[in-house]
Scaffold this motif. Structure first.
Motif, PDB file in Angstrom:
ATOM      1  N   LEU A  92      45.431 -13.895 -21.786  1.00 54.61           N
ATOM      2  CA  LEU A  92      45.159 -15.321 -22.009  1.00 54.61           C
ATOM      3  C   LEU A  92      43.733 -15.534 -22.513  1.00 54.61           C
ATOM      4  CD1 LEU A  92      46.969 -16.989 -18.977  1.00 54.61           C
ATOM      5  CD2 LEU A  92      47.406 -17.474 -21.400  1.00 54.61           C
ATOM      6  N   ASN A  93      42.790 -14.774 -21.983  1.00 56.07           N
ATOM      7  CA  ASN A  93      41.414 -14.889 -22.470  1.00 56.07           C
ATOM      8  C   ASN A  93      41.339 -14.597 -23.964  1.00 56.07           C
ATOM      9  OD1 ASN A  93      40.266 -15.644 -20.040  1.00 56.07           O
ATOM     10  ND2 ASN A  93      39.701 -13.555 -19.453  1.00 56.07           N
ATOM     11  N   ASP A  94      42.046 -13.563 -24.393  1.00 55.39           N
ATOM     12  CA  ASP A  94      42.086 -13.238 -25.824  1.00 55.39           C
ATOM     13  C   ASP A  94      42.751 -14.363 -26.619  1.00 55.39           C
ATOM     14  OD1 ASP A  94      40.818 -10.811 -25.510  1.00 55.39           O
ATOM     15  OD2 ASP A  94      42.680  -9.639 -25.416  1.00 55.39           O
ATOM     16  N   MET A  95      43.817 -14.930 -26.063  1.00 54.05           N
ATOM     17  CA  MET A  95      44.547 -15.990 -26.756  1.00 54.05           C
ATOM     18  C   MET A  95      43.700 -17.247 -26.912  1.00 54.05           C
ATOM     19  SD  MET A  95      48.222 -15.333 -24.903  1.00 54.05           S
ATOM     20  CE  MET A  95      49.025 -16.821 -25.521  1.00 54.05           C
ATOM     21  N   PHE A  96      42.979 -17.626 -25.863  1.00 53.50           N
ATOM     22  CA  PHE A  96      42.095 -18.790 -25.969  1.00 53.50           C
ATOM     23  C   PHE A  96      40.983 -18.518 -26.983  1.00 53.50           C
ATOM     24  CE2 PHE A  96      43.962 -20.409 -22.008  1.00 53.50           C
ATOM     25  CZ  PHE A  96      43.915 -21.783 -22.238  1.00 53.50           C
ATOM     26  N   ARG A  97      40.436 -17.320 -26.947  1.00 47.71           N
ATOM     27  CA  ARG A  97      39.349 -16.966 -27.858  1.00 47.71           C
ATOM     28  C   ARG A  97      39.825 -16.984 -29.314  1.00 47.71           C
ATOM     29  NH1 ARG A  97      37.346 -13.399 -24.821  1.00 47.71           N
ATOM     30  NH2 ARG A  97      38.781 -11.737 -25.418  1.00 47.71           N
ATOM     31  N   ASN A  98      41.068 -16.578 -29.545  1.00 50.14           N
ATOM     32  CA  ASN A  98      41.605 -16.506 -30.906  1.00 50.14           C
ATOM     33  C   ASN A  98      42.295 -17.787 -31.368  1.00 50.14           C
ATOM     34  OD1 ASN A  98      40.764 -13.817 -31.089  1.00 50.14           O
ATOM     35  ND2 ASN A  98      42.693 -13.041 -30.235  1.00 50.14           N
ATOM     36  N   GLY A  99      42.307 -18.805 -30.522  1.00 55.37           N
ATOM     37  CA  GLY A  99      42.935 -20.073 -30.900  1.00 55.37           C
ATOM     38  C   GLY A  99      44.443 -20.054 -30.839  1.00 55.37           C
ATOM     39  N   ASP A 100      45.013 -19.167 -30.027  1.00 56.73           N
ATOM     40  CA  ASP A 100      46.469 -19.061 -29.932  1.00 56.73           C
ATOM     41  C   ASP A 100      47.065 -19.960 -28.841  1.00 56.73           C
ATOM     42  OD1 ASP A 100      46.539 -17.131 -31.957  1.00 56.73           O
ATOM     43  OD2 ASP A 100      46.160 -15.504 -30.529  1.00 56.73           O
ATOM     44  N   VAL A 101      46.221 -20.668 -28.127  1.00 55.25           N
ATOM     45  CA  VAL A 101      46.679 -21.653 -27.143  1.00 55.25           C
ATOM     46  C   VAL A 101      46.394 -23.032 -27.729  1.00 55.25           C
ATOM     47  CG1 VAL A 101      46.442 -22.535 -24.789  1.00 55.25           C
ATOM     48  CG2 VAL A 101      46.172 -20.084 -25.227  1.00 55.25           C
ATOM     49  N   HIS A 102      47.449 -23.815 -27.900  1.00 53.98           N
ATOM     50  CA  HIS A 102      47.326 -25.107 -28.574  1.00 53.98           C
ATOM     51  C   HIS A 102      47.337 -26.229 -27.531  1.00 53.98           C
ATOM     52  CE1 HIS A 102      47.937 -22.904 -32.269  1.00 53.98           C
ATOM     53  NE2 HIS A 102      49.027 -22.367 -31.744  1.00 53.98           N
ATOM     54  N   LYS A 103      46.240 -26.979 -27.494  1.00 51.94           N
ATOM     55  CA  LYS A 103      46.091 -28.058 -26.514  1.00 51.94           C
ATOM     56  C   LYS A 103      46.056 -29.406 -27.224  1.00 51.94           C
ATOM     57  CE  LYS A 103      42.414 -26.020 -24.949  1.00 51.94           C
ATOM     58  NZ  LYS A 103      41.145 -25.804 -24.221  1.00 51.94           N
ATOM     59  N   THR A 104      46.781 -30.360 -26.664  1.00 51.82           N
ATOM     60  CA  THR A 104      46.811 -31.719 -27.196  1.00 51.82           C
ATOM     61  C   THR A 104      46.238 -32.661 -26.154  1.00 51.82           C
ATOM     62  OG1 THR A 104      48.795 -31.225 -28.498  1.00 51.82           O
ATOM     63  CG2 THR A 104      48.279 -33.541 -28.124  1.00 51.82           C
ATOM     64  N   TYR A 105      45.315 -33.503 -26.588  1.00 46.55           N
ATOM     65  CA  TYR A 105      44.657 -34.453 -25.701  1.00 46.55           C
ATOM     66  C   TYR A 105      45.000 -35.881 -26.103  1.00 46.55           C
ATOM     67  CZ  TYR A 105      41.628 -30.590 -24.198  1.00 46.55           C
ATOM     68  OH  TYR A 105      41.151 -29.398 -23.703  1.00 46.55           O
ATOM     69  N   TRP A 106      44.997 -36.780 -25.119  1.00 52.57           N
ATOM     70  CA  TRP A 106      45.092 -38.207 -25.376  1.00 52.57           C
ATOM     71  C   TRP A 106      43.809 -38.858 -24.891  1.00 52.57           C
ATOM     72  CZ3 TRP A 106      50.691 -39.958 -23.641  1.00 52.57           C
ATOM     73  CH2 TRP A 106      51.629 -39.428 -24.541  1.00 52.57           C
ATOM     74  N   VAL A 209      50.147 -28.495 -23.504  1.00 50.15           N
ATOM     75  CA  VAL A 209      49.666 -27.154 -23.833  1.00 50.15           C
ATOM     76  C   VAL A 209      50.855 -26.320 -24.314  1.00 50.15           C
ATOM     77  CG1 VAL A 209      49.933 -26.271 -21.462  1.00 50.15           C
ATOM     78  CG2 VAL A 209      48.301 -25.187 -23.008  1.00 50.15           C
ATOM     79  N   GLU A 210      50.625 -25.533 -25.348  1.00 50.67           N
ATOM     80  CA  GLU A 210      51.698 -24.712 -25.928  1.00 50.67           C
ATOM     81  C   GLU A 210      51.138 -23.341 -26.298  1.00 50.67           C
ATOM     82  OE1 GLU A 210      54.490 -24.584 -29.937  1.00 50.67           O
ATOM     83  OE2 GLU A 210      53.880 -26.539 -29.130  1.00 50.67           O
ATOM     84  N   PHE A 211      51.849 -22.292 -25.890  1.00 49.88           N
ATOM     85  CA  PHE A 211      51.445 -20.926 -26.228  1.00 49.88           C
ATOM     86  C   PHE A 211      52.603 -19.978 -25.970  1.00 49.88           C
ATOM     87  CE2 PHE A 211      50.334 -21.868 -21.852  1.00 49.88           C
ATOM     88  CZ  PHE A 211      50.755 -20.758 -21.131  1.00 49.88           C
ATOM     89  N   VAL A 212      52.504 -18.781 -26.516  1.00 49.69           N
ATOM     90  CA  VAL A 212      53.484 -17.739 -26.239  1.00 49.69           C
ATOM     91  C   VAL A 212      53.068 -17.038 -24.954  1.00 49.69           C
ATOM     92  CG1 VAL A 212      54.474 -15.578 -27.056  1.00 49.69           C
ATOM     93  CG2 VAL A 212      54.037 -17.433 -28.681  1.00 49.69           C
ATOM     94  N   HIS A 213      53.986 -16.942 -24.011  1.00 50.74           N
ATOM     95  CA  HIS A 213      53.680 -16.346 -22.712  1.00 50.74           C
ATOM     96  C   HIS A 213      53.063 -14.962 -22.895  1.00 50.74           C
ATOM     97  CE1 HIS A 213      54.198 -14.786 -18.656  1.00 50.74           C
ATOM     98  NE2 HIS A 213      54.482 -16.018 -18.245  1.00 50.74           N
ATOM     99  N   ILE A 220      55.925 -21.259 -24.195  1.00 47.78           N
ATOM    100  CA  ILE A 220      55.640 -22.196 -23.111  1.00 47.78           C
ATOM    101  C   ILE A 220      55.118 -23.480 -23.744  1.00 47.78           C
ATOM    102  CG2 ILE A 220      54.302 -22.615 -21.014  1.00 47.78           C
ATOM    103  CD1 ILE A 220      56.291 -20.311 -20.776  1.00 47.78           C
ATOM    104  N   ASN A 221      55.776 -24.578 -23.467  1.00 50.32           N
ATOM    105  CA  ASN A 221      55.387 -25.878 -24.021  1.00 50.32           C
ATOM    106  C   ASN A 221      55.571 -26.924 -22.934  1.00 50.32           C
ATOM    107  OD1 ASN A 221      55.009 -28.244 -25.431  1.00 50.32           O
ATOM    108  ND2 ASN A 221      56.170 -27.597 -27.223  1.00 50.32           N
ATOM    109  N   VAL A 222      54.481 -27.362 -22.334  1.00 50.03           N
ATOM    110  CA  VAL A 222      54.586 -28.289 -21.206  1.00 50.03           C
ATOM    111  C   VAL A 222      53.696 -29.509 -21.435  1.00 50.03           C
ATOM    112  CG1 VAL A 222      55.168 -26.502 -19.532  1.00 50.03           C
ATOM    113  CG2 VAL A 222      52.780 -27.117 -19.877  1.00 50.03           C
ATOM    114  N   ALA A 223      54.122 -30.618 -20.854  1.00 56.26           N
ATOM    115  CA  ALA A 223      53.348 -31.859 -20.877  1.00 56.26           C
ATOM    116  C   ALA A 223      53.065 -32.269 -19.444  1.00 56.26           C
ATOM    117  CB  ALA A 223      54.117 -32.958 -21.603  1.00 56.26           C
ATOM    118  N   GLY A 224      51.854 -32.736 -19.209  1.00 53.93           N
ATOM    119  CA  GLY A 224      51.473 -33.156 -17.871  1.00 53.93           C
ATOM    120  C   GLY A 224      51.696 -34.641 -17.659  1.00 53.93           C
ATOM    121  N   PRO A 225      51.577 -35.094 -16.427  1.00 49.12           N
ATOM    122  CA  PRO A 225      51.775 -36.505 -16.116  1.00 49.12           C
ATOM    123  C   PRO A 225      50.588 -37.357 -16.548  1.00 49.12           C
ATOM    124  CG  PRO A 225      51.067 -35.329 -14.158  1.00 49.12           C
ATOM    125  CD  PRO A 225      51.262 -34.287 -15.225  1.00 49.12           C
TER     126      PRO A 225
END
Length: 237
Positions: A92-106, A209-213, A220-225
């Motif tokens: 996961l550290n590598d994925m965050f560093r490489n931009g492979d974890v996609h985060k959406t903010y409101w 947040v969306e990423f490949v496990h 993995i594609n989840v939305a929070g409350p």
């Protein structure tokens, strides 16, 4: 076989909002005011709470491993991804560093941007003493390039709801860049909001947040409350 009493477990962790969990990762919805990882305040952290949650839920003896993969600012709401194994943490550290974890903010903002959709590119400098970033339209000494995509997705009588996709991960990036275009986030006094929110939060939510496990390779594609707040409910209807 041991039978766990989940009613007792829920009493001990009434505010722990787990939106996804498996053997390797756990995704939790953070409340404003919580800190993800220890800082100079010495306050209890969300990571501490997640460790205690796992230890009690699964009756684990000894220390529980939890790896912090990223942070959210203390006054921000939303999703935080933790690793439950060292294998998942390294990947996961590598994925965050490489931009492979996609985060959406409101973000609920005071004003509406001139263009309802677009890409913002600035160069940010960080003032450690102020714990604040400053945005420039051109590269300056010590600056880092910051890029995000945004679009307007909702309105209330006085505020605008903006969806943001981060393309880089800089200190206070969303807060700073939206303020730069005249759209400070509600409650964010540091970046130009008119007044604070009563609970000390700012109206910024790490919504998806969306990423490949990192282990199973499943998507993995989840939305929070949403925060439990009247304006959040109204503006997202």
């Amino acid at each position: 076989m041991q039978v766990l009493d989940f009613s007792l477990f829920n009493l001990h962790f009434p505010f722990m909002n787990v939106v996804y969990e498996d053997n390797h990762i756990i995704i939790v919805s953070k409340r404003s005011g919580e800190i993800v990882q220890g800082d100079k305040t010495g306050d209890r952290t969300l990571a501490d709470d997640v460790k205690a949650y796992i230890k009690e839920k699964y009756a684990k003896p000894g220390n529980v491993f939890i790896g912090v993969t990223h942070r959210l600012d203390r006054p921000v709401w939303g999703l935080v991804v933790f690793a439950k194994t060292s294998k998942a943490l390294a990947r996961l550290n590598d994925m965050f560093r490489n931009g492979d974890v996609h985060k959406t903010y409101w973000a609920i903002c005071q004003n509406t941007p001139e263009q309802h959709e677009g890409t913002l590119t600035h160069w940010l400098t960080r003032n450690e003493k102020q714990n604040k970033s400053y945005a420039y339209d051109h590269e300056v000494p010590g600056s880092k390039k910051a890029v995000l995509k945004y679009k307007v997705i909702g309105h209330s009588e006085r505020y605008t709801l903006i969806e943001v996709e981060l393309l880089t991960g800089r200190h206070h990036q969303i807060r700073c860049q939206l303020a730069k275009i005249g759209c400070p986030i509600k409650g964010d006094l540091k970046y130009g909001a008119r007044r604070s929110n009563p609970d000390g939060s700012i109206s910024l939510l790490a919504r998806k947040v969306e990423f490949v496990h990192p282990v199973s390779k499943e998507l993995i594609n989840v939305a929070g409350p949403l925060p439990d707040d009247k304006l959040w409910r109204e503006i997202t209807m």
